[in-house]
Design an enzyme around this catalytic site. Structure first.
Site, short mmCIF file in Angstrom:
data_model
loop_
_atom_site.label_atom_id
_atom_site.label_comp_id
_atom_site.label_asym_id
_atom_site.label_seq_id
_atom_site.Cartn_x
_atom_site.Cartn_y
_atom_site.Cartn_z
N ILE A 39 0.81 -1.23 0.00
CA ILE A 39 0.00 0.00 0.00
C ILE A 39 0.84 1.27 0.00
CG2 ILE A 39 -2.12 -0.93 0.98
CD1 ILE A 39 -1.23 0.01 3.72
N GLY A 40 2.12 1.14 0.14
CA GLY A 40 2.92 2.36 0.11
C GLY A 40 4.39 2.05 0.13
N GLY A 42 8.35 4.37 0.60
CA GLY A 42 8.99 5.66 0.74
C GLY A 42 10.48 5.48 0.61
N ALA A 43 11.22 6.49 1.05
CA ALA A 43 12.66 6.46 0.92
C ALA A 43 13.25 5.29 1.71
CB ALA A 43 13.24 7.77 1.41
N THR A 46 8.93 -0.18 2.82
CA THR A 46 7.76 -0.62 2.08
C THR A 46 6.64 -0.78 3.10
OG1 THR A 46 9.23 -1.88 0.67
CG2 THR A 46 6.91 -2.47 0.57
N ASP A 162 8.65 15.84 9.53
CA ASP A 162 8.40 15.54 8.11
C ASP A 162 6.91 15.67 7.81
OD1 ASP A 162 9.05 15.00 5.50
OD2 ASP A 162 9.28 12.83 5.78
N1 LIG Z 1 -0.94 3.09 8.90
C1 LIG Z 1 -1.04 3.22 7.57
N2 LIG Z 1 -2.20 2.98 6.96
C2 LIG Z 1 -2.32 3.10 5.63
N3 LIG Z 1 -1.31 3.46 4.80
C3 LIG Z 1 -0.11 3.72 5.36
C4 LIG Z 1 0.10 3.62 6.76
N4 LIG Z 1 1.39 3.93 7.03
C5 LIG Z 1 1.96 4.23 5.84
N5 LIG Z 1 1.08 4.10 4.84
C6 LIG Z 1 1.33 4.33 3.39
O1 LIG Z 1 2.69 4.09 3.12
C7 LIG Z 1 3.32 5.30 2.65
C8 LIG Z 1 4.76 5.34 3.13
O2 LIG Z 1 4.77 5.27 4.56
P1 LIG Z 1 5.84 6.08 5.40
O3 LIG Z 1 5.71 7.54 5.02
O4 LIG Z 1 5.67 5.75 6.82
O5 LIG Z 1 7.21 5.48 4.83
P2 LIG Z 1 8.60 6.19 4.52
O6 LIG Z 1 9.49 5.14 3.96
O7 LIG Z 1 9.08 6.90 5.72
O8 LIG Z 1 8.14 7.23 3.41
P3 LIG Z 1 8.76 8.65 3.00
O9 LIG Z 1 10.15 8.42 2.57
O10 LIG Z 1 7.85 9.08 1.85
O11 LIG Z 1 8.61 9.57 4.17
C9 LIG Z 1 2.42 6.43 3.17
O12 LIG Z 1 2.54 7.60 2.38
C10 LIG Z 1 1.06 5.79 3.02
O13 LIG Z 1 0.65 5.81 1.67
#
Ligand SMILES: Nc1ncnc2c1ncn2[C@@H]1O[C@H](COP(=O)(O)OP(=O)(O)OP(=O)(O)O)[C@@H](O)[C@H]1O
Length: 435
Positions: A39-40, A42-43, A46, A162
């Site tokens: 579902i998502g 980021g940097a 997953t 952030d």
């Molecule tokens: N609890 C949750 N419920 C639903 N979707 C989520 C949840 N946590 C994260 N996501 C999805 O996953 C994506 C990435 O999560 P997160 O921002 O925590 O990861 P990251 O690796 O730190 O990302 P970034 O580098 O963009 O900051 C979020 O933008 C969202 O789409």
């Protein structure tokens, strides 16, 4: 659930993790994890949607499991902070564990959190795609909840660092909002410096751009101002293509910064001073032009949040008391996207003792003009004619949010919580996510 639509070649797994710890009970035990959708990403990690079971009969979830490489200082802080927090507008950690990935043979930390359908980024984009404006009532509802989360986090010294729409989760059906991604968050100590290269560029407070290392939690308030502006405009307010151009964008709206501000932000700063006004007229006229449909209150709030000097920027508690949110105090309903009948707003006023202490006398300006039932639902003091509203959106925001009402795919179970293979109960009133 609607899709977060990540382009994905991620392969969902089913695996046994030996040491799954419940954040609530602290009990650690072996569990089977069944992932079924990415579902998502980021940097750093997953995020997959998954269910968890200790015995293949009782299933907990759905959870959003964030996987990040284990044993980096950065990531252990995320776990630490999530374990400290408990607030209706902060995403809730349910379980955590580490696991060796069979794909790359690296150890990953797994944070199993309550799962919300969408991010604020998706919500904003959807309106833009349909050439619509996010209704002002929704903007108020979302802004209020972000400010409430910030009041709580900042009272513990936690700075998110952030803030941006993709780190804010929403359920557009219920109006509930929760801040997520504490991967950059830190508890700021008054005399300890912190790195200034933090926060995504469009949302970076001006003191961060200047290289300030003794910033405060007020950098999050700047981020909030950017998010409010983005909800109003449908696009990021300040879009600089590099850090100093980012500052230039800010000064186009706010006017030139005071020299004192530059000096206090970073005494050794030797870059451009942005002292030349980049527009004619007053900054108020500029705000009114940029954010024409925000209304007088909205413009007033933005002008008190998007302020150079972090000391002058409104504190979260003063944001909550701002007249921009009077609609939320006066009315119990809102109209979710695509719906024809209004539903009850989430319970926005169920403050706990800590919040009440922070609010002090301000509570008089904040509390609603109707009473709230102990079950969390809003009830008007006056005789309201709400008989066309049978939507029981009682929502103490996180209550029941990650309880399984939808069984995992390929599981032949009925509609119950937790999902059990032989269940005949429809009672999902007890949150059994954390046995
Ligand atoms: N609890 C949750 N419920 C639903 N979707 C989520 C949840 N946590 C994260 N996501 C999805 O996953 C994506 C990435 O999560 P997160 O921002 O925590 O990861 P990251 O690796 O730190 O990302 P970034 O580098 O963009 O900051 C979020 O933008 C969202 O789409």
């Amino acid at each position: 659930m609607s899709s977060h639509n990540p382009q994905s070649n991620y392969k969902c797994e089913e695996f046994v993790a030996d040491d799954v710890t419940s954040n609530k009970s602290n009990v650690t035990r072996k569990m089977l994890i069944k992932e079924y959708r990415k579902i998502g990403h980021g940097a750093f990690g997953t995020v997959v949607q998954a269910y968890i079971t200790p015995d293949k009969e009782t299933w907990y979830g759905p959870f959003a499991i964030k996987k990040v490489p284990a044993q980096t200082e950065y990531k252990s802080r995320e776990l630490q902070i999530l374990r400290m927090t408990n607030h209706p507008n902060v995403v809730k950690l349910e379980y955590f564990f580490t696991h060796l990935s069979p794909q790359d043979h690296k150890v990953y930390q797994h944070l199993a959190m309550e799962c919300l359908p969408e991010t604020l980024q998706i919500e904003i984009n959807r309106y833009v795609t349909n050439r619509l404006e996010l209704p002002l009532k929704h903007i108020k509802l979302y802004t209020y909840q972000i400010a409430r989360a910030m009041m709580y986090l900042h009272s513990m010294g936690i700075c998110h660092r952030d803030i941006k729409p993709s780190n804010i989760l929403v359920n557009p059906e219920s109006g509930v909002l929760k801040i997520c991604d504490f991967g950059s968050a830190k508890r700021l100590e008054p005399d300890a410096p912190s790195i200034s290269y933090i926060c995504s560029r469009f949302y970076r407070a001006p003191e961060l751009i200047l290289g300030c290392t003794n910033y405060t939690t007020q950098i999050d308030i700047w981020g909030l101002g950017c998010v409010i502006g983005e909800m109003l405009l449908g696009q990021a307010v300040f879009q600089g293509q590099e850090p100093l151009l980012q500052f230039r964008e800010i000064s186009k709206l706010l006017g030139p910064p005071a020299k004192k501000f530059i000096f206090f932000s970073n005494p050794s700063y030797d870059g451009p001073l942005f002292s030349k006004p980049l527009f004619t007229g007053t900054s108020k006229e500029r705000f009114e032009k940029y954010f024409s449909h925000a209304g007088t209150d909205g413009i007033d709030l933005l002008m008190k949040v998007l302020v150079y000097d972090p000391v002058e920027r409104l504190q979260p508690k003063n944001i909550l008391a701002h007249s921009f949110f009077d609609d939320l105090r006066n009315e119990k309903y809102f109209l979710p996207r695509g719906k024809t009948q209004p539903i009850l707003l989430p319970n926005l006023f169920d403050f706990d003792d800590l919040e009440l202490k922070i609010l002090g006398d301000l509570i008089e300006n904040i509390k609603p003009n109707y009473s709230i039932n102990t079950n969390g639902s809003n009830e008007a003091n006056e005789n309201s004619n709400n008989n066309n509203n049978n939507n029981n959106n009682t929502n103490n925001n996180n209550a029941n949010n990650n309880i399984t009402s939808t069984p995992p795919p390929n599981f032949n179970t009925s509609d119950s919580t937790p999902v059990t293979s032989n269940t005949n109960s429809n009672d999902n009133s007890n949150n059994t996510n954390n046995p």
